[in-house]
Design an enzyme around this catalytic site. Structure first.
Site, PDB file in Angstrom:
ATOM      1  N   GLY A  35       0.828  -1.209   0.000  1.00 43.41           N
ATOM      2  CA  GLY A  35       0.000   0.000   0.000  1.00 43.41           C
ATOM      3  C   GLY A  35       0.859   1.254   0.000  1.00 43.41           C
ATOM      4  O   GLY A  35       2.086   1.205   0.110  1.00 43.41           O
ATOM      5  N   THR A  37       1.058   3.728   2.219  1.00 41.70           N
ATOM      6  CA  THR A  37       1.679   4.182   3.469  1.00 41.70           C
ATOM      7  C   THR A  37       2.969   3.412   3.734  1.00 41.70           C
ATOM      8  O   THR A  37       4.028   4.014   3.994  1.00 41.70           O
ATOM      9  CB  THR A  37       0.700   4.027   4.658  1.00 41.70           C
ATOM     10  OG1 THR A  37      -0.596   4.462   4.250  1.00 41.70           O
ATOM     11  CG2 THR A  37       1.164   4.833   5.852  1.00 41.70           C
ATOM     12  N   ALA A  92      -3.329  -0.095   6.803  1.00 39.40           N
ATOM     13  CA  ALA A  92      -4.659  -0.648   7.093  1.00 39.40           C
ATOM     14  C   ALA A  92      -5.693   0.270   6.458  1.00 39.40           C
ATOM     15  O   ALA A  92      -5.411   1.435   6.149  1.00 39.40           O
ATOM     16  CB  ALA A  92      -4.896  -0.746   8.592  1.00 39.40           C
ATOM     17  N   ASP A  93      -6.900  -0.252   6.285  1.00 40.26           N
ATOM     18  CA  ASP A  93      -7.992   0.563   5.738  1.00 40.26           C
ATOM     19  C   ASP A  93      -8.796   1.226   6.837  1.00 40.26           C
ATOM     20  O   ASP A  93      -9.380   2.290   6.638  1.00 40.26           O
ATOM     21  CB  ASP A  93      -8.886  -0.307   4.853  1.00 40.26           C
ATOM     22  CG  ASP A  93      -8.086  -0.900   3.708  1.00 40.26           C
ATOM     23  OD1 ASP A  93      -7.487  -0.112   2.961  1.00 40.26           O
ATOM     24  OD2 ASP A  93      -8.020  -2.125   3.590  1.00 40.26           O
ATOM     25  N   LYS A 103      -8.052  -4.836   6.631  1.00 38.38           N
ATOM     26  CA  LYS A 103      -7.055  -4.674   5.583  1.00 38.38           C
ATOM     27  C   LYS A 103      -7.530  -5.386   4.316  1.00 38.38           C
ATOM     28  O   LYS A 103      -8.479  -6.151   4.356  1.00 38.38           O
ATOM     29  CB  LYS A 103      -5.720  -5.272   6.034  1.00 38.38           C
ATOM     30  CG  LYS A 103      -5.074  -4.499   7.156  1.00 38.38           C
ATOM     31  CD  LYS A 103      -3.715  -5.055   7.562  1.00 38.38           C
ATOM     32  CE  LYS A 103      -2.812  -5.413   6.435  1.00 38.38           C
ATOM     33  NZ  LYS A 103      -2.607  -4.373   5.414  1.00 38.38           N
ATOM     34  N   GLY A 104      -6.837  -5.121   3.221  1.00 35.46           N
ATOM     35  CA  GLY A 104      -7.168  -5.808   1.981  1.00 35.46           C
ATOM     36  C   GLY A 104      -7.652  -4.880   0.889  1.00 35.46           C
ATOM     37  O   GLY A 104      -8.099  -5.334  -0.162  1.00 35.46           O
ATOM     38  N   GLU A 112      -0.487 -10.656   3.605  1.00 34.83           N
ATOM     39  CA  GLU A 112      -0.218  -9.730   4.720  1.00 34.83           C
ATOM     40  C   GLU A 112      -0.497 -10.394   6.066  1.00 34.83           C
ATOM     41  O   GLU A 112       0.232 -10.190   7.035  1.00 34.83           O
ATOM     42  CB  GLU A 112      -1.067  -8.468   4.564  1.00 34.83           C
ATOM     43  CG  GLU A 112      -0.639  -7.611   3.387  1.00 34.83           C
ATOM     44  CD  GLU A 112      -1.589  -6.462   3.088  1.00 34.83           C
ATOM     45  OE1 GLU A 112      -1.129  -5.480   2.510  1.00 34.83           O
ATOM     46  OE2 GLU A 112      -2.782  -6.566   3.412  1.00 34.83           O
TER      47      GLU A 112
END
Ligand code: 5RP
Length: 232
Positions: A35, A37, A92-93, A103-104, A112
């Site tokens: 991702g 971040t 993370a989302d 997550k995902g 992950e």
């Protein structure tokens, strides 16, 4: 959910990602998440390897993090060679006050989860917007194509609203790095993520869901470059 096509710099994500890299020490085996971040973390680790002679190996969670790590000059290994990791760092989302995370968003949550569960310490890097009282974004579920119908029916029986994730710039569904589909399932506010996680784990054909109960620490980056650290 994060805009996966975001290309602009985020000072908040950068602050969190760069700070997390400062927690890595020579000799560490580091799980490298996926991702925008954690991409800052991987690049900063590359800088520390070049400039500070930091001596580490990384295990990646996706083709994306592999490409970023190679570009940054982070030496890579595999879980077959290094099954126990010192630390894993990932985005993370969303996460709640108990540090349960979803997550995902990048469809990488199966690898992950395997990588983060292989680590002695799992750190999530985030911007402030992802901190919530109750988790509420859709839960990504990686699904074996053969089992899609049973998984979708089971998710509806659990009260969810499953949607097969569509690919961008390809007709049809997203195909994960493992060759599977992703179903995003909305459950509204998730008051008991542990209970839901257990139920999702029991659906045949659901390879892995995006509820993470193993986060030890969240680093939240601020626009001024400072960070807030929340520990379990
Ligand atoms: C990928 C993930 C990502 O870590 C999550 O979607 C956060 O991404 P970003 O740091 O780009 O906001 O779980 O599967």
């Amino acid at each position: 959910m994060a805009d996966r096509n975001q290309t602009s710099e985020s000072p908040e994500k950068k602050a969190a990602g760069v700070y997390a890299a400062s927690l890595v020490k020579s000799g560490d085996a580091v799980g490298l998440g996926t991702g925008s971040t954690v991409a800052y973390t991987i690049k900063e680790l590359g800088r520390r390897i070049r400039e500070d002679k930091l001596d580490i190996v990384g295990v990646v969670t996706s083709y994306q993090s592999e490409a970023i790590a190679i570009e940054a000059g982070v030496p890579l290994t595999t879980l077959a060679q290094t099954p126990k990791l010192t630390i894993a760092i990932d985005g993370a989302d969303q996460f709640d006050e108990n540090l349960c995370a979803i997550k995902g968003g990048g469809a990488a949550h199966t690898r992950e989860k395997i990588v983060s569960m292989s680590a002695a310490r799992f750190i999530v890097v985030s911007d402030p917007a992802k901190k919530v009282k109750h988790l509420s974004v859709s839960v990504p579920i990686e699904v074996m194509p053969f089992g899609k119908e049973l998984v979708v029916t089971s998710l509806k029986e659990l009260g969810g609203s499953p949607v097969l994730r569509a690919a961008a710039k390809k007709d049809g569904p997203v195909i994960t790095d493992n060759g599977n589909f992703v179903v995003d399932c909305a459950f509204g506010e998730i008051k008991n993520p542990q209970e839901l996680a257990l139920k999702l784990s029991q659906i045949p054909g659901a390879v892995e869901h995006g509820i993470f109960m193993n986060v030890d620490e969240v680093i939240i980056g601020k626009a001024d470059g400072t960070v807030e650290i929340i520990q379990k």
